[in-house]
Design a protein around this motif. Structure first.
Motif, mmCIF file in Angstrom:
data_model
loop_
_atom_site.group_PDB
_atom_site.id
_atom_site.type_symbol
_atom_site.label_atom_id
_atom_site.label_comp_id
_atom_site.label_asym_id
_atom_site.label_seq_id
_atom_site.Cartn_x
_atom_site.Cartn_y
_atom_site.Cartn_z
ATOM 1 N N PHE A 3 30.898 -26.032 8.496
ATOM 2 C CA PHE A 3 30.057 -24.979 7.924
ATOM 3 C C PHE A 3 29.341 -24.204 9.030
ATOM 4 C CE2 PHE A 3 30.103 -28.750 5.268
ATOM 5 C CZ PHE A 3 30.406 -28.271 4.005
ATOM 6 N N ARG A 4 29.083 -22.960 8.748
ATOM 7 C CA ARG A 4 28.093 -22.228 9.523
ATOM 8 C C ARG A 4 26.816 -22.245 8.687
ATOM 9 N NH1 ARG A 4 27.657 -15.802 11.137
ATOM 10 N NH2 ARG A 4 25.895 -16.042 12.594
ATOM 11 N N LEU A 5 25.824 -22.966 9.178
ATOM 12 C CA LEU A 5 24.607 -23.171 8.396
ATOM 13 C C LEU A 5 23.650 -21.998 8.531
ATOM 14 C CD1 LEU A 5 23.993 -26.949 9.202
ATOM 15 C CD2 LEU A 5 25.119 -25.950 7.203
ATOM 16 N N GLY A 6 23.830 -21.197 9.570
ATOM 17 C CA GLY A 6 22.966 -20.047 9.786
ATOM 18 C C GLY A 6 22.806 -19.785 11.262
ATOM 19 N N GLY A 7 22.799 -18.480 11.649
ATOM 20 C CA GLY A 7 22.649 -18.145 13.067
ATOM 21 C C GLY A 7 23.681 -18.851 13.916
ATOM 22 N N GLU A 8 23.210 -19.606 14.930
ATOM 23 C CA GLU A 8 24.111 -20.345 15.810
ATOM 24 C C GLU A 8 24.200 -21.807 15.442
ATOM 25 O OE1 GLU A 8 20.087 -20.754 17.901
ATOM 26 O OE2 GLU A 8 21.086 -19.474 16.436
ATOM 27 N N GLU A 9 23.784 -22.172 14.230
ATOM 28 C CA GLU A 9 23.773 -23.571 13.803
ATOM 29 C C GLU A 9 24.964 -23.864 12.886
ATOM 30 O OE1 GLU A 9 19.976 -26.049 13.236
ATOM 31 O OE2 GLU A 9 20.530 -25.417 11.196
ATOM 32 N N PHE A 10 25.616 -25.008 13.145
ATOM 33 C CA PHE A 10 26.813 -25.393 12.404
ATOM 34 C C PHE A 10 26.667 -26.809 11.868
ATOM 35 C CE2 PHE A 10 27.948 -22.279 15.561
ATOM 36 C CZ PHE A 10 28.830 -21.420 14.908
ATOM 37 N N GLY A 11 27.492 -27.141 10.887
ATOM 38 C CA GLY A 11 27.494 -28.484 10.325
ATOM 39 C C GLY A 11 28.903 -28.994 10.081
ATOM 40 N N VAL A 12 29.076 -30.307 10.145
ATOM 41 C CA VAL A 12 30.362 -30.949 9.860
ATOM 42 C C VAL A 12 30.101 -32.156 8.971
ATOM 43 C CG1 VAL A 12 32.314 -32.244 10.828
ATOM 44 C CG2 VAL A 12 31.445 -30.210 12.014
ATOM 45 N N ILE A 13 30.927 -32.319 7.932
ATOM 46 C CA ILE A 13 30.853 -33.480 7.037
ATOM 47 C C ILE A 13 32.199 -34.182 7.050
ATOM 48 C CG2 ILE A 13 30.626 -34.243 4.633
ATOM 49 C CD1 ILE A 13 28.707 -31.938 4.170
ATOM 50 N N SER A 14 32.156 -35.527 7.120
ATOM 51 C CA SER A 14 33.395 -36.293 7.060
ATOM 52 C C SER A 14 33.088 -37.683 6.517
ATOM 53 C CB SER A 14 34.028 -36.394 8.449
ATOM 54 O OG SER A 14 35.256 -37.091 8.387
ATOM 55 N N GLN A 15 34.132 -38.360 6.054
ATOM 56 C CA GLN A 15 33.995 -39.733 5.566
ATOM 57 C C GLN A 15 35.158 -40.570 6.099
ATOM 58 O OE1 GLN A 15 32.854 -40.515 1.521
ATOM 59 N NE2 GLN A 15 32.018 -38.471 1.206
ATOM 60 N N ASP A 16 35.121 -41.858 5.762
ATOM 61 C CA ASP A 16 36.207 -42.780 6.110
ATOM 62 C C ASP A 16 36.427 -42.889 7.620
ATOM 63 O OD1 ASP A 16 36.619 -43.042 3.362
ATOM 64 O OD2 ASP A 16 38.077 -41.419 3.337
ATOM 65 N N LYS A 17 35.337 -42.902 8.381
ATOM 66 C CA LYS A 17 35.445 -43.087 9.833
ATOM 67 C C LYS A 17 34.575 -44.268 10.257
ATOM 68 C CE LYS A 17 36.645 -38.522 11.678
ATOM 69 N NZ LYS A 17 37.223 -37.973 10.472
ATOM 70 N N THR A 18 34.960 -44.875 11.378
ATOM 71 C CA THR A 18 34.120 -45.906 11.986
ATOM 72 C C THR A 18 33.081 -45.226 12.874
ATOM 73 O OG1 THR A 18 35.528 -46.129 13.941
ATOM 74 C CG2 THR A 18 36.090 -47.476 12.010
ATOM 75 N N LYS A 19 32.106 -45.998 13.340
ATOM 76 C CA LYS A 19 31.083 -45.422 14.219
ATOM 77 C C LYS A 19 31.705 -44.893 15.501
ATOM 78 C CE LYS A 19 26.859 -44.454 15.532
ATOM 79 N NZ LYS A 19 25.776 -45.443 15.628
ATOM 80 N N ASP A 20 32.638 -45.646 16.066
ATOM 81 C CA ASP A 20 33.303 -45.187 17.290
ATOM 82 C C ASP A 20 34.067 -43.882 17.060
ATOM 83 O OD1 ASP A 20 32.311 -47.293 18.724
ATOM 84 O OD2 ASP A 20 34.135 -48.530 18.556
ATOM 85 N N GLU A 21 34.752 -43.796 15.904
ATOM 86 C CA GLU A 21 35.506 -42.574 15.586
ATOM 87 C C GLU A 21 34.570 -41.396 15.395
ATOM 88 O OE1 GLU A 21 39.406 -44.498 13.284
ATOM 89 O OE2 GLU A 21 37.571 -44.011 12.165
ATOM 90 N N ALA A 22 33.407 -41.642 14.779
ATOM 91 C CA ALA A 22 32.430 -40.577 14.564
ATOM 92 C C ALA A 22 31.903 -40.052 15.900
ATOM 93 C CB ALA A 22 31.283 -41.082 13.697
ATOM 94 N N LEU A 23 31.543 -40.978 16.811
ATOM 95 C CA LEU A 23 31.055 -40.578 18.135
ATOM 96 C C LEU A 23 32.130 -39.839 18.924
ATOM 97 C CD1 LEU A 23 29.054 -43.800 19.109
ATOM 98 C CD2 LEU A 23 28.089 -41.498 18.794
ATOM 99 N N GLN A 24 33.370 -40.330 18.796
ATOM 100 C CA GLN A 24 34.484 -39.687 19.505
ATOM 101 C C GLN A 24 34.709 -38.269 18.996
ATOM 102 O OE1 GLN A 24 36.306 -41.252 22.149
ATOM 103 N NE2 GLN A 24 36.707 -39.080 22.413
ATOM 104 N N LEU A 25 34.596 -38.091 17.671
ATOM 105 C CA LEU A 25 34.755 -36.751 17.087
ATOM 106 C C LEU A 25 33.693 -35.807 17.643
ATOM 107 C CD1 LEU A 25 35.964 -34.733 15.048
ATOM 108 C CD2 LEU A 25 34.396 -35.679 13.324
#
Length: 382
Positions: free
Chosen positions: A294-316
């Motif tokens: 998502f573009r949340l506004g201005g220069e700010e962005f967001g990402v949502i995901s599921q079904d990942k491990t903590k290591d996979e989340a950090l790697q992403l």
């Protein structure tokens, strides 16, 4: 006379000058304009060979002279009724064929066997899928899958129709030329005369234009990411889904380091180019079903995901940060480096039932703030 006036019935003798009755009957049956007129042979020839020949020439009845008037009238009346019924039936068949042709050309339909292998398709299906009938019949319906529909949709569909119920839903498909189209689909089980299920029939309504309008309404025009309005809906939906499934929930917030300084130095047009490039990066990392950027506004962005491990989340998160840095977009006002960098706040954990959208958003926003306060160009996670 028969061609000009089209009689309802013809009584025909056999022994006549020039042409006998058999030849006239043959001529009448050969001509499409007179072939349906019932012919009764009324003749003195009563031997079996003549009678058989009369019927072979297309007669509906054969009456030998001398005849009984009442019998003749009764037979004529019977054949007139039969002819009238046949005419009405033929008219109904022609109307049905006409309606069937209209449906074939305008209704997107297909039938399959119990395994989803295509047995019939309409012309309208050929047109929207860009495949010919010969290319489709015998193939599995998977041939038109777009590849980015949630697997849960198909699981629900098969569960429903295998239970002999009607399934309704929206499906995104891919045509032969690679273009995608959306259909509002109704699938019903098919049964034979003995009540045995033999396959399924799907009726589709093309809703591609509607979906395109919906897409415009939920996309950020500049970056082609989902906009804030769509984020507000998806954020809550995905949080509830994570709670139901007890899955880990990943929410990432990121923004461009010293973006105001960038705009002041290079101008807003170049600033928009930076946002577009970051949008491309985020889209490239969120292609799975259930991943959103998502573009949340201005220069700010967001990402949502599921079904990942903590290591996979950090790697992403690290991969996204490094990819933006690798763009090497000049930014002389950036404190640490002379090119564009981003800071990321990463919220990642299994949700509690009483976690609210507001609390999760604030927690991630605080993580982003820590990333910026900690020197920027970094990832701070929960």
């Amino acid at each position: 006379m028969a061609k000009k006036n089209t009689p309802s019935i013809i009584l025909l003798d056999i022994i006549m000058p020039e042409l006998d009755g058999y030849e006239i009957a043959k001529e009448l049956k050969k001509d499409p304009s007179t072939s349906a007129i019932p012919i009764i042979f009324l003749t003195a020839k009563s031997d079996p060979k003549s009678i058989v020949k009369g019927f072979n020439c297309g007669a509906v009845d054969y009456i030998s002279k001398p005849f009984v008037k009442e019998e003749l009238l009764a037979r004529v009346q019977t054949h007139l009724k039969v002819h009238s019924l046949n005419t009405s039936l033929q008219k109904s068949i022609e109307e049905l064929e006409h309606y069937a042709q209209i449906m074939d050309e305008n209704v997107i339909s297909s039938s399959t066997d119990l395994d989803g292998n295509i047995t019939t398709v309409s012309k309208a299906f050929e047109q929207i899928s860009k495949y010919t009938k010969d290319e489709l019949v015998g193939k599995n319906h998977n041939v038109t899958k777009s590849g980015d529909m949630p697997k849960e949709t198909y699981e629900e569909m098969w569960s429903t129709i295998k239970s002999d119920k009607t399934w309704r839903g929206e499906i995104k498909n891919k045509a032969k030329d690679g273009t995608v189209y959306w259909s509002d689909v109704t699938i019903v089980p098919d049964f034979d005369d003995d009540g045995k299920k033999v396959g399924y029939t799907a009726i589709r309504h093309n809703i591609t234009s509607q979906k395109q309008l919906e897409k415009i309404a939920i996309l950020d025009e500049l970056t082609n990411l989902f906009n804030r309005r769509h984020f507000n809906k998806i954020f809550e939906d995905e949080i509830n889904r994570a709670k139901r499934s007890n899955n880990n929930f990943l929410f990432m917030m990121l923004d461009v380091d010293h973006f105001k300084s960038y705009n002041d130095t290079y101008g807003h047009q170049d600033g928009d180019t930076v946002l577009v490039e970051i949008g491309k990066v985020l889209n490239s990392f969120t292609k799975r079903s259930g991943d959103y950027a998502f573009r949340l506004g201005g220069e700010e962005f967001g990402v949502i995901s599921q079904d990942k491990t903590k290591d996979e989340a950090l790697q992403l998160a690290e991969n996204i940060r490094k990819k933006v840095e690798s763009l090497q977009i000049e930014h002389k006002q950036n404190d640490n480096k002379d090119h564009v960098t981003i800071s990321i706040g990463l919220f990642f954990r299994t949700l509690e039932i009483d976690d609210t959208t507001k609390e999760i958003y604030k927690e991630c926003d605080d993580l982003l703030y820590k990333a910026k306060e900690g020197g920027r160009d970094t990832v701070v996670s929960s």
